[in-house]
Motif scaffolding. Structure first.
Motif: not given
Length: 403
Positions: A148-164
């Motif tokens: 099975i394959k895996a996708i690595l996802d930065i959900h919380a970047a330094p400082g935040g990328q979403t703002g929530v």
């Protein structure tokens, strides 16, 4: 004559990225973006049928039945307030150890899933000895063992990328404002790529989850998203040319207007959709973008509705050759997930503190610490795959079959 020449030039521009991608054949074992498809080394289409591992390395309040304390740091503060620092640390260590195990990967493969998407919190990868590296190494080993394959996802970047809450920042996407956070984010991806550049169990790199929520200054921030992606990609390509980069749109990953022509020949684009109508108009803009530039699409998050809706929206995306990853694999006392964790006795008393502002905690009656610890340990036991409940109807709604 002029119209014919213009049409020819436009056709050349539209097909150029796909042609460039075809020039580089996939390396042994690696999936690659080629035209509007993800392809295996033999040129066949790799169909992404995925499930996101939400809550594992980045807890979210609603998955703990918390209504107010929703970010990872807020959730951690509730547990520490009620259980004490030592027991809280033990709980989180055990939580990360058991929430995703080999049994989970084996089940997903047996059910017909091809992919898992793994949300990451930067804090687990700050040094070479940080806990996150060993956890990801372990799960990739299981993925490789079970095909099975895996996708690595930065959900919380330094400082935040979403703002929530789910980027665990201060409520603003500071990675776009503070140069040091930007530098740390770029460097984090370079280090991830350096470590996994030769790992075929990794399908690709999902650079930033849901950047720039609609609550912030989109007019200022949106033009800064693609340049950050380009900088991250340049850092990745300095060490890794094997893995696709996956670029999420702005405003809950729905706004493709932030993108220009593709800047990398091994790139895909991802959008997220929840509670949308299962009609063509919901995906048409994304399909148009993919066809114009010759790039693959990936539905990175969707779900959390009924099984009937899951089946309809999945089928709509598959009609256009779009792979998907539903949200989320495991949740507490939930029907809209693959695996449901039984809510342990005493959990409501913990959730009560997560459902009010911190300023009210001292005025509330705390449950006895020994009872809190007992409940937390019961949660850990219930979170193990063998003790959880598989929602077979949910799996069937994805066109798969639970073994």
């Amino acid at each position: 004559m002029f119209r014919s020449l213009a049409s020819a030039l436009l056709a050349l521009i539209i097909t150029l990225p796909a042609a460039q991608a075809q020039d580089a054949a996939p390396a042994d074992g690696f999936v690659r973006a080629q035209g509007t498809r993800f392809v295996n080394p033999d040129g066949s289409t790799f169909k992404i049928k995925g499930m996101s591992f939400g809550n594992w390395l980045l807890p979210e309040g609603y998955m703990f039945k918390f209504k107010v304390q929703r970010s990872p740091r807020e959730i951690e503060s509730v547990i520490e307030y009620l259980a004490g620092p030592e027991e809280a640390a033990r709980f989180w260590k055990d939580f990360r150890d058991v929430y995703i195990r080999e049994e989970d990967i084996a089940f997903l493969k047996a059910a017909g899933f091809t992919t898992v998407r793994i949300p990451l919190h930067f804090k687990f990868f700050t040094t070479p000895d940080s806990e996150g590296w060993a956890l990801i190494d372990r799960v990739l080993g299981w993925c490789k063992a079970h095909g099975i394959k895996a996708i690595l996802d930065i959900h919380a970047a330094p400082g935040g990328q979403t703002g929530v809450n789910h980027d665990d920042g201060v409520g603003y996407p500071l990675v776009f404002y503070v140069p040091e956070y930007r530098r740390q984010t770029v460097d984090l991806w370079r280090r991830i790529a350096e470590r996994y550049k030769d790992e075929p169990a990794v399908l690709g790199y999902d650079l930033l989850n849901e950047p720039i929520s609609p609550y912030h200054d989109a007019d200022y921030l949106n033009p800064r998203l693609e340049p950050l992606y380009a900088e991250i990609t340049q850092a990745i390509r300095s060490v890794d040319t094997n893995h696709p980069v996956i670029l999420a749109a702005a405003q809950w990953s729905t706004n493709f207007g932030v993108f220009g022509p593709p800047f990398d020949t091994n790139a895909a684009y991802t959008y997220h959709k929840f509670w949308a109508s299962p009609e063509r108009r919901e995906v048409q803009d994304y399909v148009n973008f993919a066809n114009r530039w010759g790039v693959p699409l990936f539905l990175g998050e969707t779900g959390e509705l009924t099984d009937e809706w899951n089946a309809q929206y999945r089928a709509l995306n598959e009609k256009f050759g779009i792979g998907w990853s539903f949200w989320t694999y495991k949740n507490l006392d939930s029907r809209s997930t693959v695996v449901s964790i039984t809510k342990p006795e005493g959990w409501d008393a913990i959730a009560a503190f997560g459902s009010v502002p911190r300023s009210q905690w001292d005025s509330m009656k705390k449950p006895p610490r020994e009872e809190v610890v007992k409940t937390l340990r019961a949660y850990i036991e219930n979170a193990k795959f063998a003790n959880a409940t598989v929602n077979r109807g949910y799996v069937a709604s994805l066109g798969l079959r639970a073994p």
